[in-house]
Design a protein around this motif. Sequence first.
Motif, mmCIF file in Angstrom:
data_model
loop_
_atom_site.group_PDB
_atom_site.id
_atom_site.type_symbol
_atom_site.label_atom_id
_atom_site.label_comp_id
_atom_site.label_asym_id
_atom_site.label_seq_id
_atom_site.Cartn_x
_atom_site.Cartn_y
_atom_site.Cartn_z
ATOM 1 N N VAL A 1 34.826 45.263 41.599
ATOM 2 C CA VAL A 1 33.809 44.613 40.479
ATOM 3 C C VAL A 1 34.212 44.963 39.021
ATOM 4 N N ASP A 2 34.953 46.074 38.874
ATOM 5 C CA ASP A 2 35.557 46.298 37.828
ATOM 6 C C ASP A 2 36.531 45.311 36.879
ATOM 7 N N ARG A 3 37.502 45.217 38.065
ATOM 8 C CA ARG A 3 38.422 43.943 37.758
ATOM 9 C C ARG A 3 37.744 42.523 37.395
ATOM 10 N N LYS B 1 35.830 38.539 31.360
ATOM 11 C CA LYS B 1 35.607 38.881 29.906
ATOM 12 C C LYS B 1 37.064 38.260 29.406
ATOM 13 N N LEU B 2 38.265 38.470 29.947
ATOM 14 C CA LEU B 2 39.406 38.220 29.494
ATOM 15 C C LEU B 2 39.559 36.604 29.448
ATOM 16 N N LEU B 3 39.073 35.940 30.413
ATOM 17 C CA LEU B 3 39.072 34.585 30.484
ATOM 18 C C LEU B 3 37.956 33.778 29.872
ATOM 19 N N ASN B 4 36.952 34.583 29.375
ATOM 20 C CA ASN B 4 36.054 34.039 28.758
ATOM 21 C C ASN B 4 34.888 33.304 29.570
ATOM 22 N N PHE C 1 30.845 35.970 34.652
ATOM 23 C CA PHE C 1 30.894 36.928 35.915
ATOM 24 C C PHE C 1 31.050 36.225 37.285
ATOM 25 N N GLN C 2 29.901 35.583 37.496
ATOM 26 C CA GLN C 2 29.725 34.999 38.699
ATOM 27 C C GLN C 2 30.907 33.933 39.178
ATOM 28 N N THR C 3 31.435 32.938 38.135
ATOM 29 C CA THR C 3 32.153 32.409 38.311
ATOM 30 C C THR C 3 33.400 33.020 38.755
ATOM 31 N N GLU C 4 33.875 34.109 38.012
ATOM 32 C CA GLU C 4 35.169 34.659 38.446
ATOM 33 C C GLU C 4 35.036 35.584 39.697
ATOM 34 N N LEU C 5 33.987 36.231 40.070
ATOM 35 C CA LEU C 5 33.540 36.398 41.228
ATOM 36 C C LEU C 5 33.642 35.398 42.773
#
Length: 141
Positions: A85-87, A93-96, A99-103
């Motif tokens: 979850v940390d990554r 954040k880095l990809l702007n 969170f849910q999209t990246e997850l």
Amino acid sequence: MSKIYFHQEEVDFKLHNRKKLQQWISKIIFSEGRQLGQLNFIFCSDHYLHKINLQYLNHDSYTDIITFDQSEDSHSIEGDIFISVDRIKENAKLLNIPFQTELDRVMIHGVLHLLGNRDKTREERAVMRKKEEACLSLRPL
């Protein structure tokens, strides 16, 4: 009843829309002509996943996901997908991006590995990214 389970280790994390995620992941698996065995998503801390990376893969680095294939035949998929979850927070954040999209991307990335997709070469990574995007276009809102 779904055979997709969600767990947490060393992290206080609440997954939203579990039922919709289970349906989406099942749909992807079935669309690839495979059956669903037991699939475990384990949401954890960087520290927890780093220990797994060292112990099982001999990699001394942080990562967002490690997938262990437990399938006993080529017709069904079973496995354990560990997600930091940390990554995910850091990468979102880095990809702007949310969170849910990246997850969701990382979760389906693990499923795609269990379906036989690889990402070691540039060409494999490009194919994997296209498949991730196709799967993400099917996810529930």
